[in-house]
Write an enzyme that holds these catalytic residues in place. Sequence first.
Site, PDB file in Angstrom:
ATOM      1  CG  HIS A 117      33.800  56.583  41.225  1.00  0.00           C
ATOM      2  ND1 HIS A 117      33.883  56.560  42.603  1.00  0.00           N
ATOM      3  CD2 HIS A 117      34.695  57.503  40.812  1.00  0.00           C
ATOM      4  CE1 HIS A 117      34.769  57.444  43.007  1.00  0.00           C
ATOM      5  NE2 HIS A 117      35.281  58.033  41.941  1.00  0.00           N
ATOM      6  CE  LYS A 167      38.005  55.984  42.457  1.00  0.00           C
ATOM      7  NZ  LYS A 167      38.586  56.683  43.597  1.00  0.00           N
ATOM      8  CB  SER A 178      33.833  60.721  41.970  1.00  0.00           C
ATOM      9  OG  SER A 178      34.350  61.961  41.536  1.00  0.00           O
TER      10      SER A 178
HETATM   11  N1  PMP Z   1      39.147  58.809  37.904  1.00  0.00           N
HETATM   12  C1  PMP Z   1      38.105  59.130  38.666  1.00  0.00           C
HETATM   13  C2  PMP Z   1      36.780  59.401  38.025  1.00  0.00           C
HETATM   14  C3  PMP Z   1      38.244  59.206  40.056  1.00  0.00           C
HETATM   15  O1  PMP Z   1      37.204  59.540  40.826  1.00  0.00           O
HETATM   16  C4  PMP Z   1      39.499  58.930  40.629  1.00  0.00           C
HETATM   17  C5  PMP Z   1      39.743  58.953  42.131  1.00  0.00           C
HETATM   18  N2  PMP Z   1      38.808  59.474  42.920  1.00  0.00           N
HETATM   19  C6  PMP Z   1      40.553  58.616  39.791  1.00  0.00           C
HETATM   20  C7  PMP Z   1      40.350  58.545  38.436  1.00  0.00           C
HETATM   21  C8  PMP Z   1      41.939  58.375  40.341  1.00  0.00           C
HETATM   22  O2  PMP Z   1      42.041  57.128  40.885  1.00  0.00           O
HETATM   23  P1  PMP Z   1      43.159  56.740  41.953  1.00  0.00           P
HETATM   24  O3  PMP Z   1      42.629  57.058  43.285  1.00  0.00           O
HETATM   25  O4  PMP Z   1      43.368  55.287  41.715  1.00  0.00           O
HETATM   26  O5  PMP Z   1      44.389  57.528  41.633  1.00  0.00           O
END
Ligand code: PMP
Length: 406
Positions: free
Chosen positions: A214, A245, A185
């Site tokens: 992602h 996302k 990310s």
């Molecule tokens: N895994 C990854 C790789 C993320 O980047 C994120 C959120 N940025 C999450 C899990 C968590 O997801 P959520 O926003 O649905 O809690």
Amino acid sequence: MSLFTKFASLAAQYRQLEEAGANPFNVSFDSVLSPTEAVLKGQKVLLLGTNNYLGLTYDPAVIAKAVKATELYGTGTTGSRIANGSYAGHKELEQALAAYFNRKHGMVFSTGYQANLGMLSALAGKDDHLILDADSHASIYDGARLGYAQVTRFRHNSPEDLDNRLRRLKDVPGDKVIVVEGIYSMLGDTAPLKEFAAVKRSYPDTYLVVDEAHSMGVLGENGRGLAEAAGVEADVDFVVGTFSKSLGGVGGFCVSDAEGFDILRVVTRPYMFTASLPPGVIAATLEALHQLQTRPVLRRQLTENANRLYNGLAALGFTVGPEPSPVVSTVMPSPEAAFAFWARLLHGGLYTNVSLPPATPKGLALLRSSVSAAHTPAQIDHAIEMFAEAGREMGLIPAAGAKSQD
Ligand code: PMP
């Protein structure tokens, strides 16, 4: 308050940002207008800092499903699945996710963060080993902390280092659970999943978890993520993902073929001890998942936009991530430069994100942008132009017309 003295130096920095009226960690939109536009302090801004990859947050069918389910079943479930019961939609969504990923089982969590907390803490017990990519998301690290497994980190995206770590653990008892992400990310880079899968196959009692947060809806012929794109879905034991996302909602999930999967429902604390997703969110997610599958054009638009932004910023002389991706980060010389650049862009009507250590790899200060299928090419070009102006003004890139040295 003395409890906060441990945060004193951070608090001073935070105050400084507040006083300058440009705190990237405390942005509050007056209103959001569409997947790509919002109003901030009375000014219309172009959104280039969301994870709204397919732009589905304003899709009329998704909204209609959310409204209808809310009217029919209420605003919330007011409790957890094990204590207060599942609604039909929870089961339907789990089945839809499992079917989409060609897996036998699916389990829905209230956020993607909780999906990682739950899965990692439950899969690896105290006699097992979690083998994590060093650049893993906070939810993966926190999942490791919530459980009792031994934790080993390997060098980011290095199959050689993964192999070394597993070799050292070969005669140590316990199962080994490798965790990697599809698209990372912060820099938008993908995992060398084919190579990781080959390493995994060469060790017994070793399992692979891929967080496709992602990459779902972004990569792969059917949008199933990096494992599909790399042709290694059969090697992935557990796929974790999020609804926040490409699906434009909130929630998380895990799908798997693992026999006995359902026992996780009574041993996974972040599933058991929190309220389940509201009916409106579930219904919206089901519709968004349907759109993800039936509108591949969204994925194509997203890829075109991602390439356009990545190539545009690279051509200007910005240091971008290692490969084109919907996450396009530019490396800033310092956190202060990142703050100044971010504020300059926002002043001109462009909203992006600042990402700093410990969230970023290698201690980098990043100006993180992300694109959506909903952006028009003109919006992307406008954003590139704003980066160009701000970058030149701040001396971060060569002046217009200047020849680069290499
Ligand atoms: N895994 C990854 C790789 C993320 O980047 C994120 C959120 N940025 C999450 C899990 C968590 O997801 P959520 O926003 O649905 O809690």
